[in-house]
Design a protein around this motif. Structure first.
Motif, PDB file in Angstrom:
ATOM      1  N   VAL A  76       0.925  -0.970   0.144  1.00 34.79           N
ATOM      2  CA  VAL A  76       0.074   0.052   0.026  1.00 34.79           C
ATOM      3  C   VAL A  76       0.794   1.163   0.089  1.00 34.79           C
ATOM      4  N   HIS A  77       0.526   2.110  -0.891  1.00 34.37           N
ATOM      5  CA  HIS A  77       1.511   3.369  -1.027  1.00 34.37           C
ATOM      6  C   HIS A  77       0.617   4.769  -0.992  1.00 34.37           C
ATOM      7  N   ASN A  78       1.235   5.557  -0.285  1.00 31.29           N
ATOM      8  CA  ASN A  78       0.900   7.102  -0.295  1.00 31.29           C
ATOM      9  C   ASN A  78       1.682   8.049  -0.787  1.00 31.29           C
ATOM     10  N   GLY A  79       1.591   8.453  -1.896  1.00 30.62           N
ATOM     11  CA  GLY A  79       2.470   9.441  -2.429  1.00 30.62           C
ATOM     12  C   GLY A  79       2.439   9.462  -4.094  1.00 30.62           C
ATOM     13  N   ASN A  80       3.509   9.800  -4.672  1.00 30.76           N
ATOM     14  CA  ASN A  80       3.580   9.891  -6.045  1.00 30.76           C
ATOM     15  C   ASN A  80       5.165   9.647  -6.617  1.00 30.76           C
ATOM     16  N   LEU A  81       5.454   8.761  -7.410  1.00 31.17           N
ATOM     17  CA  LEU A  81       6.779   8.699  -7.872  1.00 31.17           C
ATOM     18  C   LEU A  81       7.131   9.443  -9.389  1.00 31.17           C
ATOM     19  N   ILE A  82       7.974  10.151  -9.371  1.00 35.10           N
ATOM     20  CA  ILE A  82       8.133  11.152 -10.535  1.00 35.10           C
ATOM     21  C   ILE A  82       9.164  10.287 -11.603  1.00 35.10           C
ATOM     22  N   ASN A  83       9.590   9.131 -11.414  1.00 37.92           N
ATOM     23  CA  ASN A  83      10.362   8.596 -12.319  1.00 37.92           C
ATOM     24  C   ASN A  83       9.634   7.025 -12.217  1.00 37.92           C
ATOM     25  N   ALA A  84       8.486   6.989 -12.004  1.00 38.57           N
ATOM     26  CA  ALA A  84       7.795   5.639 -12.196  1.00 38.57           C
ATOM     27  C   ALA A  84       7.549   5.219 -13.685  1.00 38.57           C
ATOM     28  N   PHE A  85       7.482   6.349 -14.708  1.00 39.49           N
ATOM     29  CA  PHE A  85       7.238   5.914 -16.043  1.00 39.49           C
ATOM     30  C   PHE A  85       8.546   5.190 -16.651  1.00 39.49           C
ATOM     31  N   GLU A  86       9.636   5.680 -16.367  1.00 38.40           N
ATOM     32  CA  GLU A  86      10.734   5.397 -16.926  1.00 38.40           C
ATOM     33  C   GLU A  86      11.028   3.885 -16.327  1.00 38.40           C
ATOM     34  N   ILE A  87      10.806   3.832 -15.009  1.00 40.77           N
ATOM     35  CA  ILE A  87      11.086   2.410 -14.463  1.00 40.77           C
ATOM     36  C   ILE A  87      10.219   1.461 -15.031  1.00 40.77           C
ATOM     37  N   ARG A  88       8.981   1.733 -15.270  1.00 42.99           N
ATOM     38  CA  ARG A  88       8.017   0.860 -15.790  1.00 42.99           C
ATOM     39  C   ARG A  88       8.394   0.448 -17.167  1.00 42.99           C
ATOM     40  N   GLN A  89       8.805   1.259 -18.150  1.00 41.93           N
ATOM     41  CA  GLN A  89       9.221   0.984 -19.471  1.00 41.93           C
ATOM     42  C   GLN A  89      10.408   0.012 -19.381  1.00 41.93           C
ATOM     43  N   GLU A  90      11.392   0.261 -18.416  1.00 41.76           N
ATOM     44  CA  GLU A  90      12.477  -0.430 -18.318  1.00 41.76           C
ATOM     45  C   GLU A  90      12.124  -1.980 -18.000  1.00 41.76           C
ATOM     46  N   ILE A 112       6.248  -0.340  -7.772  1.00 43.47           N
ATOM     47  CA  ILE A 112       7.232  -0.544  -6.423  1.00 43.47           C
ATOM     48  C   ILE A 112       6.898  -1.912  -5.949  1.00 43.47           C
ATOM     49  N   ALA A 113       5.871  -2.756  -6.306  1.00 38.71           N
ATOM     50  CA  ALA A 113       5.572  -4.145  -6.141  1.00 38.71           C
ATOM     51  C   ALA A 113       6.469  -4.721  -6.950  1.00 38.71           C
ATOM     52  N   ALA A 114       6.645  -4.180  -8.234  1.00 40.56           N
ATOM     53  CA  ALA A 114       7.387  -5.177  -9.130  1.00 40.56           C
ATOM     54  C   ALA A 114       8.839  -5.078  -8.895  1.00 40.56           C
ATOM     55  N   LEU A 115       9.269  -3.915  -8.542  1.00 42.83           N
ATOM     56  CA  LEU A 115      10.817  -3.881  -8.024  1.00 42.83           C
ATOM     57  C   LEU A 115      11.118  -4.686  -6.887  1.00 42.83           C
ATOM     58  N   ILE A 116      10.336  -4.886  -6.002  1.00 39.47           N
ATOM     59  CA  ILE A 116      10.565  -5.656  -4.821  1.00 39.47           C
ATOM     60  C   ILE A 116      10.549  -7.286  -5.351  1.00 39.47           C
TER      61      ILE A 116
END
Length: 463
Positions: free
Chosen positions: A108-122, A139-143
């Motif tokens: 569960v997450h509260n906030g906003n990632l500013i580099n999420a789009f780049e990580i998702r593409q990667e 976040i879940a995918a990286l873990i």
């Protein structure tokens, strides 16, 4: 104030199996409902597997006695959501529960990632398949893809992601609480019987009868497992707690990083009364956002405060929008004027902020239509001139009235007899923290992290 915050979190780690753990989280989420009304969810671990239930709507709409009774275990996390990234769909509701090489985990997450789009593409290039449009799934995918233990994975996570995040990560036998190195979003720890509780706000601890222990520090990872509570710290950067937690988002009965939200708002109103005095008969708050500041303004001036505006509390998120023909009813669906109180009086109208100005103009007109001799608008925060990239759904900058108009133009637009904003210095004084420890970017444009370039796609979908 039509800006909305991202989410509210609550987690429990109990020393024993607890048949009522989901109900405890359920009641705690009620106390955090103001932080998100689009969806709600609870996940529970019984040390063997993770069960969960989530849905669209308010906490009371998503859960009933049966689905709560089905969620028994030792560890639990809950979430209420307002989307700043990703659409409001069931797929995007949290907790996000995923299977990975070590079993299952819930995030569960509260906030906003500013580099999420780049990580998702990667990650997509490496074959990872995403099922939502939220930055929380990144976040879940990286873990999940990490080959190390959970704590080491969390440390690596904080080195990879950028932005605002208060997180709860649950596996079958552990609960982790993570706050970003800037501490943009609040997170605190309490104790409840023989359990630890983690929540976005201390008010949620009070609701379930938990005792406040401390705040999670910026850059801290707190681990709850069979050994108890332990902690490790990643690198702490400049602390940048979001100032709008004190202006608007948090409940007034919460304490964040040692500061009483109620007292901060009361002081803001009192300081505002000194910075922008006015000859008036009655102080009226825009409910509920201006309530505490209006009391402070009244105490600072001696002008009595009265309930000149009545809020209809039964218009929820499922309210059917009016047809275009009657859309000009506007805020009259939510607010009504107590004519007997305002008729013939000079009114000080207090709210926490003005974003587009359209709502304020309607309220001013309603008061004057009901006989107010004059309406003087007082705002308990500085002009909002810049967009937020760290977990608040503000308008694009071109829609923020203060980014394009001076105070006199704003006064004319809203139809008030005068407009006065609290200064940045006054707001910082009211909060009682050092300005370098607060994120003031929505007022100053000085972002603690490098803001995305104009036009750069940093979210999966437009807000």
């Amino acid at each position: 104030m039509p800006v909305k915050e991202a989410c509210g979190l609550l987690g429990i780690y109990s020393s024993r199996m607890d048949r009522s753990i989901a109900k405890t989280v359920y009641y705690g989420l009620f106390a955090l409902q103001h932080r998100g009304q689009e969806s709600a969810g609870i996940a529970v671990s019984d040390l063997r597997s993770i069960k969960y239930h989530k849905g669209l709507g308010l906490v009371s709409e998503v859960f009933d006695e049966k689905n709560l009774e089905d969620l028994t275990g030792k560890i639990a996390v809950g979430h209420v959501r307002y989307s700043t990234t990703g659409s409001n769909s069931l797929n995007n509701a949290q907790p996000l529960v995923v299977r990975y090489h070590s079993g299952e985990l819930a995030v569960v997450h509260n906030g906003n990632l500013i580099n999420a789009f780049e990580i998702r593409q990667e990650l997509e290039k490496k074959g990872f398949v995403f099922h939502t449009t939220t930055d929380s799934e990144v976040i879940a995918a990286l873990i999940a893809k990490s080959g190390t233990d959970l704590v080491e994975s969390a440390i690596q996570l904080t080195e990879k992601i950028k932005g605002a995040y208060s997180l709860l990560i649950m596996t079958k036998d552990k609960l982790l609480a993570v706050r970003d190195p800037h501490g943009f979003r609040p997170l605190c720890i309490g104790s409840y019987n023989d359990a630890y509780v983690v929540a976005s706000e201390s008010a949620a601890l009070d609701t379930i009868g938990a005792s406040f222990m401390r705040d999670v520090c910026p850059g801290e990872i707190v681990v709850f497992d069979k050994s108890g509570m332990s902690t490790c710290n990643v690198s702490v950067e400049r602390k940048s707690l979001c100032i709008f937690e004190f202006v608007y988002f948090a409940r007034p009965d919460s304490v964040i990083d040692g500061v009483s939200v109620y007292m901060a708002r009361w002081k803001a109103g009192k300081i505002l009364s000194k910075e922008h005095p006015v000859d008036a008969d009655l102080v009226v708050a825009v409910p509920d956002s201006g309530n505490v500041a209006a009391i402070g303004f009244s105490d600072g001036t001696g002008i009595p405060v009265g309930m000149g505006l009545i809020k209809n509390r039964y218009i929820g998120r499922t309210f059917i929008q009016p047809s275009q023909r009657i859309r000009n009813l506007g805020v009259k669906l939510k607010l009504s004027v107590l004519k007997e109180l305002v008729n013939g009086k000079k009114i000080v109208l207090v709210d926490d902020s003005i974003v587009r100005g359209t709502t304020m103009s309607q309220i001013v007109n309603m008061l004057k239509d009901c006989g107010a001799r004059s309406v003087h608008v007082r705002v308990s925060s500085p002009p909002v001139k810049y967009s937020c990239y760290f977990g608040i759904d503000t308008s694009s900058r071109k829609e923020l009235i203060a980014s394009s108009y001076d105070i006199e133009s704003i006064r004319k637009f809203v139809g008030a007899d005068s407009v006065g904003y609290l200064s940045i210095e006054g707001l910082v004084e009211a909060v009682g923290m050092k300005d370098r420890d607060l994120c003031l970017a929505c007022f100053t444009g000085n972002y603690p992290l490098k803001a995305p370039r104009k036009g750069k796609k940093y979210l999966f979908e437009k807000r």
